[in-house]
Design an enzyme around this catalytic site. Sequence first.
Site, short mmCIF file in Angstrom:
data_model
loop_
_atom_site.label_atom_id
_atom_site.label_comp_id
_atom_site.label_asym_id
_atom_site.label_seq_id
_atom_site.Cartn_x
_atom_site.Cartn_y
_atom_site.Cartn_z
N TYR A 142 0.87 -1.05 0.07
CA TYR A 142 -0.06 0.01 -0.03
C TYR A 142 0.93 1.31 0.00
CZ TYR A 142 -4.55 -1.87 0.98
OH TYR A 142 -5.79 -2.62 0.79
N LYS A 189 3.73 -15.19 2.34
CA LYS A 189 3.85 -16.00 1.07
C LYS A 189 5.58 -16.26 1.25
CE LYS A 189 2.65 -17.66 -2.58
NZ LYS A 189 1.84 -19.07 -2.71
N ASP A 221 -2.29 -18.19 0.62
CA ASP A 221 -3.07 -19.17 -0.12
C ASP A 221 -3.77 -20.03 0.71
OD1 ASP A 221 -0.75 -20.11 0.02
OD2 ASP A 221 -0.63 -20.72 -2.33
N ASP A 245 -6.01 -7.09 4.27
CA ASP A 245 -7.46 -6.46 3.56
C ASP A 245 -8.09 -7.78 2.96
OD1 ASP A 245 -8.88 -4.46 2.38
OD2 ASP A 245 -7.95 -4.94 0.42
N ASP A 249 -11.97 -9.41 4.43
CA ASP A 249 -13.34 -9.31 3.90
C ASP A 249 -13.89 -11.00 3.93
OD1 ASP A 249 -13.27 -6.57 3.44
OD2 ASP A 249 -13.69 -7.07 1.24
C1 IPM Z 1 -10.31 -1.38 4.09
C2 IPM Z 1 -10.64 -0.97 2.68
C3 IPM Z 1 -9.38 0.14 2.45
C4 IPM Z 1 -8.09 -0.63 2.19
C5 IPM Z 1 -9.84 0.93 1.13
C6 IPM Z 1 -10.86 1.86 1.05
C7 IPM Z 1 -8.51 1.68 0.77
O1 IPM Z 1 -10.72 -1.72 1.97
O2 IPM Z 1 -10.10 -0.56 5.19
O3 IPM Z 1 -10.29 -2.78 4.17
O4 IPM Z 1 -7.90 -1.42 1.03
O5 IPM Z 1 -7.39 -0.75 3.21
MN MN Z 2 -10.64 -3.90 2.68
#
Ligand code: IPM
Ligand code: MN
Length: 351
Positions: A142, A189, A221, A245, A249
């Site tokens: 990032y 990884k 993975d 990240d 999710d």
């Molecule tokens: C998160 C989001 C952010 C990230 C985006 C919006 C930049 O997806 O907080 O997980 O990738 O960190």
């Molecule tokens: Mn995210």
Amino acid sequence: MKLNIALLAGDGIGPEVIDQAVKVSDAIAKKFNHEINWAPALTGAAAIDAVGEPYPDETHEVCANSDAVLFGAIGHPRFDNDPSAKVRPEQGLLKMRQKLELFANVRPTFTFPSLIDKSPLKRDRIEGTDLIILRELTGGVYFGERGRKDNGDTAFDTMTYQRFEIERLARKGFEMALKRGKKLCCVDKANVLEASRLWRETVQALEKEYPDVEVSYEFVDAVAMRLIQWPKGYDVIITANLFGDILTDEASVISGSMGLMPSSSLGSEVSLYEPIHGSYPQAAGKDIANPLATVLSAAMMFEDFNLKEEAEAIRAVVNKSLAEGVVTEDLADGGKAYKTSEVGDWLAENL
Ligand code: IPM
Ligand code: MN
């Protein structure tokens, strides 16, 4: 206790869900005799519109001078479909993480007894899941060197990590593990990436300082698969920015709705609390978004101020609302769908 909290509602459903967290926090403050001063400030697309910048200096001042930051969401579709946009709301989030040095992103995954069957995963796989993904937040790909070459036909982003960045995150992970299930998994990884090999080296060197913690190393993975196959196998996971990240999710599916998962981002001076869901622009202004992730983020904030009873009270009333079906449309399942603001009112009244 007197608390000064920066309030960054942001974009999309941010303002609506933040309002409910404020209601609930104010009710807690009243009940437990605290005083909360809220300091609203601009971020995201809202800030771009007002001052041309997604994380203005004035906002940074407000955050840096507060005891904590409560944050809604950032992002607007108007920018997503415009790759040439020079300023984007998300840059505000990244700048904020960097300037406030929010290096450790704590994303818990747990289940709610009344929602187990809302998860697409089988009950016996997920019941009792209680894990934390500790995501490095101010380094890695990032923030590494990036750019274009060959007349723009080649693009690169680099994953760069310094030993101290890995070490401070890993220490947080070890300390958290000690207070929980005493298991730490370093997810990387390392079979391919040099940065990941530095992660392993650094974490391995710390092992002897934490003899009570059982440490394992797994490739990202494989973890993507195991995390939903057998989430109960994990306690604390530490991982790099991008891997975290993606995995967080994925992990949100276990709880049944992304609208439920809170998070904190710990910095050296000030910490930030936010739902892990995004700005959900399709729902903005409709009073339908699920406010619970933000309310539970406020609970994490109270917990970090060592106000455990307050945090517990919030979690209890959230569980009660779920059990009694006082829920927004994402969880209504054919039953009555309450408005965002109605859920907030109900929580504040029932505390
Ligand atoms: C998160 C989001 C952010 C990230 C985006 C919006 C930049 O997806 O907080 O997980 O990738 O960190
Ligand atoms: Mn995210």
